[in-house]
Design a protein around this motif. Structure first.
Motif, mmCIF file in Angstrom:
data_model
loop_
_atom_site.group_PDB
_atom_site.id
_atom_site.type_symbol
_atom_site.label_atom_id
_atom_site.label_comp_id
_atom_site.label_asym_id
_atom_site.label_seq_id
_atom_site.Cartn_x
_atom_site.Cartn_y
_atom_site.Cartn_z
ATOM 1 N N GLY A 1 3.661 -0.821 -10.707
ATOM 2 C CA GLY A 1 2.370 -1.206 -10.145
ATOM 3 C C GLY A 1 1.786 -2.432 -10.805
ATOM 4 N N LYS A 2 2.341 -3.597 -10.514
ATOM 5 C CA LYS A 2 1.822 -4.847 -11.070
ATOM 6 C C LYS A 2 1.581 -5.852 -9.940
ATOM 7 C CE LYS A 2 3.925 -4.467 -15.665
ATOM 8 N NZ LYS A 2 4.799 -5.099 -16.682
ATOM 9 N N ALA A 3 0.424 -6.478 -9.998
ATOM 10 C CA ALA A 3 0.083 -7.504 -9.002
ATOM 11 C C ALA A 3 0.562 -8.857 -9.524
ATOM 12 C CB ALA A 3 -1.418 -7.510 -8.740
ATOM 13 N N ARG A 4 1.856 -9.090 -9.420
ATOM 14 C CA ARG A 4 2.448 -10.328 -9.922
ATOM 15 C C ARG A 4 2.553 -11.363 -8.798
ATOM 16 N NH1 ARG A 4 7.195 -7.084 -13.085
ATOM 17 N NH2 ARG A 4 7.477 -6.345 -10.945
ATOM 18 N N GLY A 5 2.593 -12.626 -9.207
ATOM 19 C CA GLY A 5 2.868 -13.698 -8.252
ATOM 20 C C GLY A 5 1.641 -14.247 -7.558
ATOM 21 N N THR A 6 1.123 -15.377 -8.057
ATOM 22 C CA THR A 6 -0.034 -16.012 -7.417
ATOM 23 C C THR A 6 0.253 -16.294 -5.945
ATOM 24 O OG1 THR A 6 -0.630 -17.060 -9.506
ATOM 25 C CG2 THR A 6 -1.571 -17.999 -7.505
ATOM 26 N N GLY A 7 -0.681 -15.909 -5.104
ATOM 27 C CA GLY A 7 -0.527 -16.118 -3.669
ATOM 28 C C GLY A 7 0.074 -14.946 -2.934
ATOM 29 N N VAL A 59 -7.481 -10.725 -8.651
ATOM 30 C CA VAL A 59 -7.342 -10.385 -7.232
ATOM 31 C C VAL A 59 -8.658 -10.688 -6.529
ATOM 32 C CG1 VAL A 59 -5.545 -8.617 -7.415
ATOM 33 C CG2 VAL A 59 -7.928 -7.962 -7.657
ATOM 34 N N HIS A 60 -8.545 -11.218 -5.305
ATOM 35 C CA HIS A 60 -9.703 -11.431 -4.447
ATOM 36 C C HIS A 60 -9.511 -10.563 -3.208
ATOM 37 C CE1 HIS A 60 -10.505 -15.705 -6.267
ATOM 38 N NE2 HIS A 60 -10.484 -14.749 -7.163
ATOM 39 N N LEU A 61 -10.452 -9.681 -2.936
ATOM 40 C CA LEU A 61 -10.353 -8.760 -1.809
ATOM 41 C C LEU A 61 -11.464 -9.005 -0.812
ATOM 42 C CD1 LEU A 61 -9.657 -5.365 -3.674
ATOM 43 C CD2 LEU A 61 -7.998 -7.057 -2.881
ATOM 44 N N ASN A 62 -11.126 -8.869 0.469
ATOM 45 C CA ASN A 62 -12.102 -8.953 1.551
ATOM 46 C C ASN A 62 -12.315 -7.540 2.101
ATOM 47 O OD1 ASN A 62 -13.595 -9.304 3.879
ATOM 48 N ND2 ASN A 62 -12.435 -11.078 4.597
ATOM 49 N N LEU A 63 -13.430 -6.945 1.762
ATOM 50 C CA LEU A 63 -13.671 -5.543 2.110
ATOM 51 C C LEU A 63 -13.930 -5.335 3.594
ATOM 52 C CD1 LEU A 63 -15.769 -4.283 -0.927
ATOM 53 C CD2 LEU A 63 -13.304 -4.562 -0.663
ATOM 54 N N ASP A 64 -14.215 -6.398 4.344
ATOM 55 C CA ASP A 64 -14.385 -6.259 5.791
ATOM 56 C C ASP A 64 -13.094 -5.799 6.451
ATOM 57 O OD1 ASP A 64 -16.993 -7.157 5.568
ATOM 58 O OD2 ASP A 64 -16.414 -9.256 5.864
ATOM 59 N N VAL A 110 2.828 -7.818 -1.735
ATOM 60 C CA VAL A 110 3.959 -8.256 -0.911
ATOM 61 C C VAL A 110 4.003 -9.783 -0.867
ATOM 62 C CG1 VAL A 110 5.012 -8.122 1.388
ATOM 63 C CG2 VAL A 110 3.695 -6.174 0.500
ATOM 64 N N LYS A 111 5.201 -10.331 -0.924
ATOM 65 C CA LYS A 111 5.342 -11.784 -0.778
ATOM 66 C C LYS A 111 4.893 -12.208 0.622
ATOM 67 C CE LYS A 111 9.106 -12.225 -4.131
ATOM 68 N NZ LYS A 111 10.535 -12.591 -4.369
ATOM 69 N N PRO A 112 4.218 -13.349 0.746
ATOM 70 C CA PRO A 112 3.649 -13.752 2.045
ATOM 71 C C PRO A 112 4.665 -13.803 3.174
ATOM 72 C CG PRO A 112 2.820 -15.161 0.290
ATOM 73 C CD PRO A 112 3.881 -14.312 -0.328
ATOM 74 N N GLU A 113 5.877 -14.270 2.876
ATOM 75 C CA GLU A 113 6.876 -14.421 3.930
ATOM 76 C C GLU A 113 7.374 -13.084 4.475
ATOM 77 O OE1 GLU A 113 9.006 -15.150 -0.098
ATOM 78 O OE2 GLU A 113 7.054 -15.579 0.846
ATOM 79 N N ALA A 114 7.155 -11.993 3.699
ATOM 80 C CA ALA A 114 7.611 -10.678 4.153
ATOM 81 C C ALA A 114 6.469 -9.812 4.662
ATOM 82 C CB ALA A 114 8.336 -9.955 3.009
ATOM 83 N N LEU A 115 5.233 -10.302 4.563
ATOM 84 C CA LEU A 115 4.065 -9.478 4.853
ATOM 85 C C LEU A 115 4.112 -8.872 6.249
ATOM 86 C CD1 LEU A 115 1.268 -8.486 3.893
ATOM 87 C CD2 LEU A 115 0.301 -10.530 4.974
#
Length: 743
Positions: free
Chosen positions: A207-213, A301-306, A333-338
């Motif tokens: 459970g690690k939030a790695r990787g900017t973007g 992390v930046h989250l959009n609660l909407d 998740v990596k953006p290209e696989a999202l």
């Protein structure tokens, strides 16, 4: 930093929060609140105050217990992942690993026993499959008040139903556990659940939030208002005159969880490293999962609660972040696989929504309706101030009589029958029959013995599983009690033929602000740690449950040990039940007059008292190795360790559900056959293997007698003989608890 709005909807303003001190109801102390204000250089708003209260609670942060936990020995050559993730991971060879952890759901189960127990199962299963593992088994460890209380009977009924209802519906077998009854748990039952899974080591995720973007993907159920501030609820005592907060208890849906479980495991296997990290939304919900993942990776992390899926209208940021609605996971998740990963979940009928992004600024930022409602440092949010708890030797330990209780046995046969009917000893089959122990078809040894045994799918390897508690012993001597919990767990693994390879724990104690309670926690942990090292069973995961008190009266200090053992070939396993008439019965180890804390002492006096003899760790390791070696050599066909009720109960239990009985003789007073001496085993040896067994055992085993096909159970001591009709004895053992629950 950016200006944070001071008000959302009808929530109190920062100034009103400061004036009303509502944060104290959430568990934040005045000093902690003032420190937050100083660090932020402003007053925190309602949402931020709630986030700090949850993340700085003992349940989430372990701020008071961490000084104790950090001393645990958690590394050897098998350990792949120790404490700090969803679960611990141990190498079992062939590129495979076992993943396991235990959790407590004590406070929720006291308030809403069915949902509290059910969501305890759901939560611990998410810890397992969040690592990429397939759950294969659940075990429980339960403590209730005395069975003659109607409310206790209600709790037993509903807790068992909750565990069974969730486990059976999701299709994970409940294969073992243990249940006991003592008056100290009347107002504060213990519901500890252990889950076990397996994986190919290449599929391990953390459970690690790695990787900017990289993107934050919310999957699973929609968010409601259930379970808000469950973490802080679990970090305070009960008061019997106060209505407990039922809104802090979550409601589970095992059918939905199965969809989440299957999709998560499929995502791990299908997308591999494109799924960077996974964590379940457990205690403190969305805030803990997202903040902890960011903190472990050193990111923001930046989250959009909407974008957070909601099942109720007009939810506030405070509610969205602190809800503990079940069956929810957070993936990085990596953006290209999202899009492809999200589709896997939506195809299963689940929500799968991108709600944020991993950043390199170290900030925890929340957006809601176009406004920034939270902006704090991630590391500050997940790192509460250090706590240095005072500890003091409990007064009872300084004044306790050091002599050993001396029981008076006038009729040993009647005493054995009484013990077999004690609620803690009597058969629990009437309760565990509610559990589906055979789903998935890999269960080799079912509930009812010392440990369960589950085959590793597609192999001959087996995992032996057990949970054990030593609350009475820990009350009499915290360090020895902690040690005995580990020894008992290892003995239960050993008698299947498996080698213990690691343990998890649930440390159930009272209020840590009480110096005597903190002493119990500290010294019980020392006992666990010492024996774990000697038996080479690293402590790879666990849970602390404090504040188990009602009206200022704590439970017994109750460390639960869950243990896993490895057996290379399940065909070599043995069980506790004798197999054939004529087999020889031996005692491995030495009985002693260990009556303090025993079922016999409680039976005769109504209480427990006295000091305990130290645990001999070297002897425990030696005798366990002997038992395992002899089982694997084929020299032992049945093995059972001596525990509650002593040797007499152990020998009786070995005959139950078989057509056989025993005719044995011991060279000691009959009272000693009710003593609860650790590191003692009863085993059955075929006549053809006698010479080899005696050669290997040398002076560590004593011949007792034989397995018979007679109707009478006979145990002759130096002063009395126990003679009972086996069928009558078995019926009493099997029916006693059901009778007590229904009368």
């Amino acid at each position: 930093m950016s200006q944070v709005p001071t008000e959302m909807q009808a929530e109190p303003t920062p100034a009103e929060i400061k004036q009303s001190r509502v944060y104290q109801q959430w568990g934040l102390t005045q000093a902690e609140y003032e420190q937050i204000c100083q660090h932020l250089d402003r007053l925190p708003n309602y949402t931020e105050t709630g986030l700090f209260a949850a993340m700085w609670s003992e349940h989430c942060s372990y701020k008071k217990s961490k000084p104790v936990l950090k001393r645990f020995w958690s590394q050897n050559d098998r350990v792949i992942q120790g404490p700090g993730e969803g679960a611990g991971v141990i190498d079992i060879g062939d590129g495979q690993a076992v993943v396991f952890k235990a959790e407590s759901h004590n406070h929720p189960s006291a308030v809403e026993p069915y949902e509290g127990a059910a969501t305890g199962v759901g939560g611990i299963l998410r810890d397992i499959f969040s690592m990429g593992a397939q759950p294969i088994a659940v075990l429980d460890s339960l403590r209730f008040g005395e069975i003659n209380d109607n409310y206790t009977k209600h709790l037993v009924d509903q807790v068992i139903a909750g565990i069974a209802g969730y486990g059976n519906a999701i299709g994970i077998p409940t294969v073992g556990g243990e249940i006991a009854f003592d008056d100290v748990y009347k107002g504060n039952p213990l519901v500890n659940v252990m889950a076990v899974g397996t994986l190919d080591q290449a599929d391990l995720h953390v459970g690690k939030a790695r990787g900017t973007g990289n993107k934050i993907l919310y999957v699973g159920a929609a968010t409601g208002r259930d379970g808000i501030h469950g973490a802080t609820f679990a970090s305070s005592d009960f008061e019997s005159e106060t209505e407990q907060d039922r809104s802090a208890v979550q409601v589970g849906d095992p059918f939905l969880e199965k969809l989440v479980m299957d999709a998560t495991i499929q995502a791990v296997r299908q997308f591999g490293s494109d799924v960077v990290g996974i964590q379940d939304m457990g205690a403190a919900g969305l805030v803990s999962s997202s903040a902890e993942m960011a903190g472990k990776a050193g990111n923001g992390v930046h989250l959009n609660l909407d974008r957070v899926p909601q099942r109720e209208t007009n939810m506030t940021p405070y509610e969205l972040m602190l809800s503990e609605s079940q069956e929810r996971m957070l993936l990085v998740v990596k953006p290209e696989a999202l899009e492809r990963v999200a589709k896997l979940f939506t195809d299963a009928g689940l929500s799968a929504v991108e709600i944020g992004t991993v950043t390199d600024d170290g900030r925890y930022q929340l957006q809601f309706h176009g406004q920034t409602v939270t902006d704090v440092e991630v590391n500050y949010l997940v790192t509460p101030p250090k706590q240095h708890q005072a500890e003091r030797v409990p007064h009872r330990l300084e004044t306790e009589d050091r002599t050993q209780y001396q029981p008076q046995i006038e009729d040993a046969s009647a005493t054995l029958m009484q013990l077999l009917g004690q609620s803690t000893i009597a058969s629990k089959a009437g309760l565990f029959r509610h559990f589906d122990s055979m789903v998935r078809t890999d269960t080799v040894i079912r509930p009812g013995g010392d440990a369960a045994l589950v085959r590793v799918t597609g192999t001959n390897k087996g995992l032996a599983l057990t949970t054990d508690i030593s609350g009475r012993y820990t009350y009499l001597d915290p360090e020895i009690g902690g040690a005995r919990a580990v020894v008992e767990a290892a003995q239960n693994i050993t008698v299947t033929g498996a080698t213990p390879i690691g343990l998890t724990d649930c440390l159930n104690f009272g209020d840590p602000d009480d110096p005597e309670v903190y002493y119990e926690l500290d010294h019980a942990s020392q006992g666990i740690n010492t024996i774990a090292q000697r038996l080479n069973t690293p402590i790879i995961s666990g849970n602390v449950s404090l504040y188990n008190e009602t009206d200022g009266q704590p439970i017994y200090p109750t460390p639960m040990v869950g243990m896993v053992g490895l057996l290379q070939d399940v065909h070599q396993a043995t069980t506790s039940f004798v197999k054939q008439a004529g087999d020889l019965v031996y005692l491995i180890g030495t009985l002693g007059p260990d009556f303090n804390g025993s079922e016999l002492q409680k039976l005769q006096t109504g209480t427990i008292h006295g000091r305990l003899r130290p645990v001999d760790a070297d002897r425990a390791a030696d005798l366990q190795a002997l038992v395992r070696d002899q089982i694997l050599a084929g020299n032992i066909t049945a093995a059972h360790d001596v525990a509650e009720g002593g040797l007499a109960v152990t020998l009786a239990e070995m005959t139950f559900t078989t057509p056989f009985s025993l005719d044995v003789q011991v060279n000691c007073p009959v009272a000693w056959t009710f003593a609860e001496t650790p590191s003692v085993f009863a085993v059955a040896v075929p006549v053809a293997r006698q010479a080899e067994f005696e050669r290997d055992a040398r002076n560590r085993a004593q011949y007792l007698g034989r397995v018979t096909d007679e109707a009478t159970f006979s145990l002759q001591a130096t002063d009395q003989t126990i003679r009972l009709d086996k069928a009558t004895m078995q019926q009493h053992y099997q029916e006693a608890l059901s009778w007590q629950l229904n009368h």
